[in-house]
Every structure is written in structure tokens, then in C-alpha cells.
Design an enzyme around this catalytic site. Structure first.
Site, short mmCIF file in Angstrom:
data_model
loop_
_atom_site.label_atom_id
_atom_site.label_comp_id
_atom_site.label_asym_id
_atom_site.label_seq_id
_atom_site.Cartn_x
_atom_site.Cartn_y
_atom_site.Cartn_z
N GLU A 274 70.54 36.82 1.67
CA GLU A 274 70.52 35.53 0.97
C GLU A 274 69.09 35.08 0.69
O GLU A 274 68.80 34.57 -0.40
CB GLU A 274 71.28 34.50 1.80
CG GLU A 274 72.78 34.78 1.85
CD GLU A 274 73.54 33.91 2.83
OE1 GLU A 274 74.76 33.74 2.65
OE2 GLU A 274 72.91 33.41 3.80
N PHE B 139 77.10 24.57 16.47
CA PHE B 139 78.50 24.60 16.07
C PHE B 139 79.45 24.58 17.27
O PHE B 139 80.42 23.84 17.30
CB PHE B 139 78.78 25.84 15.22
CG PHE B 139 78.23 25.77 13.83
CD1 PHE B 139 78.86 25.02 12.85
CD2 PHE B 139 77.07 26.46 13.49
CE1 PHE B 139 78.36 24.95 11.57
CE2 PHE B 139 76.57 26.40 12.21
CZ PHE B 139 77.21 25.64 11.24
N GLY B 140 79.18 25.41 18.28
CA GLY B 140 80.06 25.45 19.44
C GLY B 140 80.04 24.17 20.23
O GLY B 140 81.09 23.67 20.65
N ASP C 170 76.22 31.84 20.28
CA ASP C 170 75.29 32.95 20.18
C ASP C 170 74.66 33.35 21.50
O ASP C 170 74.04 34.42 21.59
CB ASP C 170 74.17 32.60 19.19
CG ASP C 170 74.66 32.55 17.75
OD1 ASP C 170 75.81 32.96 17.50
OD2 ASP C 170 73.89 32.11 16.88
N SER D 206 73.56 21.48 20.61
CA SER D 206 74.07 20.64 19.53
C SER D 206 74.45 21.45 18.30
O SER D 206 74.52 20.92 17.19
CB SER D 206 73.01 19.58 19.14
OG SER D 206 71.81 20.22 18.73
#
Length: 465
Positions: free
Chosen positions: A190, A30-31, A329, A28
Site C-alpha cells: 500500500e 483494536f483488541g 499482535d 488502546s
């Protein structure tokens, strides 16, 4: 074999019932979502199966961990996103096996195994944290791959500041206010920047007696640069910005051992070892494919790399199968980075192939639209082909791009409100926490013995700024 109208179920001669659909999507992220939306808009029947029915905007997990935004703002329901498409079906489950010759996927849901037939299978199960053969590090570090990871880290950060506020032991106080981030990729940079900013812009005002100078943040990287995939001026700029904000940047250094209160590090050039103390060590040094990649590799004769990622064919098919695809990934192709744009473009490429809009066997061509990373408030780096931006302009571009990628109007609106409270003011809108009821007290534990990272529990997390 009889097809049951409208249900997609097939009754076999033995009387058993199995599901069947045109396309099965596993994952579920991004891809997976990019492929699902493409198929849904074309009216193609599909079933999306995932261990979570939320679409996690993983690049912003560090902001959940540092109280900038709430988990709900970056994890909208996949069911809600696809609700308007009648031929889209979302199921909660974990893929455990695939039978390529039969065109069947086996998944576990509610403690039971289910079988679903497909004509095309898209795997997009992502990756998890990698510890390079030192799996014991997982027990003494904090990862940042899931919402649960982010919330666990947030509880730890709050606990450290609260206990530092009340302890009378100066050595314990120093350790509580020491944070180490292993890995200077985008997530590490970050997160280190936000922890230091959190100390100076929130806790220094919220907790009497704590200043930004009291807080030590150390960023450790095995390579010779921060943001090594950028290199050059952007890496140099990022390092200088981090050091200017008070973060200690340690490059060319490997972590050799970790315990609950610090780590041993070794200079790669000189072999010199030293110990760095920190109550909180965050590991963001590498990833490896999730377990389903290994299953898929074995069933399709697909090779994998050292991180367990599938060495997919140029058209994103897996091994010897023309009807099984993998994106994101969990794959490795042409040294493409493990970033959301690669996964999304891969998902759309596969969907177009399945829909017949792209000829089978067409190689996947990634269009690099650039990379970006935020360093701290009003400061970021952006690279779009040969164009390199830094500072406020790059930061504003970072905000704009992330707003575009956030799914849903409400998510964007609430994120903007949270960012305003955090970046323009001194607030962390989602640091709502309370002492857990019934916390055990260790007799004579004035030096902090008996600490529990889960005793300070965030509450009212879904409130807006």
C-alpha cells in the site's frame, strides 16, 4: 481492609491507598477497544491504561504519511468513545509490572508508579517494528507503527521533493527521488503504491519539473511473492499491477546493510549482492511484541516465540493464570495473522468470558471474514474464503469496510471527503507545510549537505479537504 464506597479505592492497614477495579485493560488498539466496549455495554467496571489515549486505526497510517488523510481522522480519543459508559475509566500510563498472586498491575504515570488491583487483566499492548537482530537499521529507516512515525515519514517525503526541485546536482536529485520499501506485506504494498501515485498525481502537478518518471520506488521482499500470505493469483496480480504503475519489485532478496543513502541487498538464490540507492528507506518487514509481553511472560511462566509474542493458551489466557488474558499482535495462537479482525474477535471473546457469557476455558475460534489490500487508486485485492476479487470492485469493498471500522461519524465523513479529494481529484488535502523558521544554512552546501528531515514541517494538518 476497607472498601471505600463509589471510588474503587482500598485502604490497607498501613494507610496506603491503591485503586481496585473488576477488570484492567492494558492498551488502546483494536483488541483492547473491542473488549472495553463489550464490558462497558454490560456495565462491568474497568480501567483502561495505555501510553496513548487515542485509538489508532493503524492500517491507514500510510495514508497519513502520504497526505491523504489527517492523523486525527484515524486516531479518535478512547475517552470520547467510552464517555457514555459511567463505569469505564481511561488512564494515561505505561504498564511496567504485574503481580499475579496479588492481582495487581503496576503502571507509570506522570513519573510516578501506581498500583491497581484487578479481578481480571486483559493485555493488548500490540507490537512494534522488528529488525531481525539489526537494530541499527532503526536509525536509518522509517517505520510506520505510530502517528509520530507517519508524520515523520510525511516530512521526509516532502523534504525530498522540495530539495529535488531546487538542487542543481543531478545525482543528488535522483537519490532524493528514490524510495525503497522493505517488506511486501499489505503495508509495504500500500505504501509503495501510494508513493508512486503521490509522485504522479500530486507532486507532478504541484512542483514544476518533477514527473512520475523521475521518481523511483523499489519494493524489496525476502519471500518469492508480494503479499505472501495471499499467494497464488492475488499475489501475481498485485505484482503485475505494481510493476505496471512503475514500481520495481525485487523478490527473493534480503537486505544485508543500510546507510543514510541506500542499502545492500542479496539475492537469496544466487548470493549476488548489489547496492540500491535511496534517500528514503521504509522498513515494514516484520514485527515483535512490545516490552510488556516480556514482563507478562516472566510473571506467568508463559512461553514466547522468536518475535517475543506470548504463546497463549487456546482460551487466550496467559501461562498458568486463569485471570490474565492477552489478545492481538502481542500473542501467537494457531498461526493466526497479526490483523485487526483477530484482535477484535479475541477482545470480544475475552470480554464474554469475563462476563460469564462464555464458559471459562472455551477455546477462541477465529472467524475469518477475509483480507484485503489496496494497491493504488481504483485497484485492490480482496480474499474472502474461496472468493477472490481484484480491481475496482475490490477497491470499493476496501473503502466500504474501512468506513465501517472507522470509529465515529465525523471520522467517516472527513475520511470520505479526503478520499474524494485524493482519489477522484489530484489533491492531497493534508500536505500543508512550511519552511521552519530559523533553519540553519550550511555554507557551500549547494549539493544538499546539512539536510534535516524535520525542517519542512506540516501545518494546518487538521483542516478538512
Amino acid at each position: 481492609m476497607e472498601l471505600v464506597a463509589d471510588t474503587g479505592a482500598i485502604t490497607t492497614g498501613a494507610g496506603a491507598v491503591r485503586d481496585e477495579t473488576d477488570v484492567v485493560i492494558v492498551g488502546s488498539g483494536f483488541g483492547a477497544l473491542a473488549a472495553a466496549k463489550k464490558l462497558a455495554k454490560a456495565g462491568k467496571p474497568f480501567v483502561l491504561i495505555s501510553e496513548t489515549t487515542e485509538h489508532l486505526f493503524q492500517p491507514l497510517l500510510y495514508q497519513v504519511a502520504t497526505g491523504v488523510i489527517a492523523a486525527g481522522e484515524i486516531a479518535p480519543s478512547v475517552r470520547a468513545i467510552l464517555a457514555k459508559y459511567p463505569k469505564a475509566d481511561v488512564r494515561l500510563g505505561r504498564a511496567v509490572d504485574v503481580r499475579p498472586e496479588a492481582g495487581e498491575l503496576v503502571y507509570e504515570a506522570d513519573g510516578n508508579l501506581h498500583t491497581i488491583g484487578y479481578r481480571s487483566l486483559i493485555a493488548a499492548t500490540g507490537a512494534r517494528q522488528a529488525y531481525f537482530g539489526r537494530d541499527e537499521f532503526e536509525d536509518v529507516t522509517y517505520a510506520l507503527k505510530t502517528v509520530a512515525d507517519a508524520e515523520r515519514l510525511r516530512r521526509q517525503i516532502v523534504r525530498c521533493f522540495e530539495e529535488a526541485h531546487t538542487t542543481t546536482d543531478p545525482e543528488l536529485r535522483r537519490n532524493l527521488l528514490s524510495f525503497m520499501v522493505v517488506g511486501a506485506g499489505a503495508t509495504g504494498v500500500e505504501l509503495a503504491g501510494q508513493i508512486k501515485e503521490l509522485a504522479g498525481r500530486y507532486f507532478a502537478q504541484a512542483i514544476r519539473g518533477v514527473t512520475a518518471d523521475d521518481v523511483t520506488v523499489t519494493l524489496v521482499e525476502g519471500a518469492g511473492d508480494v503479499l505472501p500470505v495471499y499467494g497464488g493469483k492475488l499475489s501475481t496480480y498485485t505484482r503485475a499491477s505494481l510493476e505496471k504503475s512503475g514500481i520495481e519489485v525485487v523478490l527473493g532478496t534480503m537486505v544485508t546493510d543500510i546507510d543514510e543513502h541506500g542499502a545492500m541487498v542479496k539475492d537469496a538464490a544466487t548470493g549476488t549482492e548489489k547496492r540500491l540507492t535511496a534517500e528514503t528507506i521504509i522498513w515494514s518487514a516484520g514485527v515483535q511484541a512490545n516490552d510488556f509481553a516480556k514482563v507478562l511472560a516472566g510473571r506467568t511462566d508463559c512461553e514466547t516465540d522468536r518475535a517475543g509474542r506470548l504463546l497463549v493458551n487456546g482460551d487466550l489466557t496467559v501461562g498458568n493464570r486463569a485471570d490474565i488474558y492477552a489478545v492481538g499482535d502481542m500473542t501467537s495462537l494457531n498461526k493466526l495473522p497479526g490483523q485487526s479482525p483477530v484482535a477484535m474477535q479475541g477482545g470480544r471473546h475475552v470480554a464474554r468470558t469475563i462476563l460469564g457469557k462464555t464458559a471459562p476455558g472455551t477455546p477462541f475460534a477465529f472467524r475469518d471474514k477475509g483480507s484485503m489490500a489496496i494497491i493504488n487508486r481504483f485497484n485492490a485485492v480482496t480474499k474472502v474464503k474461496k472468493i477472490e476479487l481484484t480491481g475496482v470492485i475490490a477497491w470499493l469493498l476496501w473503502l466500504a469496510v474501512h468506513l465501517v471500522y472507522l470509529v465515529g461519524f465525523r471520522n467517516r465523513y472527513v475520511a470520505v471527503m479526503s478520499w474524494c479529494g485524493s482519489f477522484l481529484g489530484h489533491r492531497r488535502p493534508h500536505f500543508h507545510y512550511a519552511q521552519a523558521p530559523g533553519r540553519p544554512v550550511a555554507v557551500g552546501a549547494g549539493d544538499g549537505d546539512g539536510r534535516d528531515a524535520d525542517t519542512l514541517a506540516p501545518v494546518a494538518d487538521e483542516q478538512a479537504a
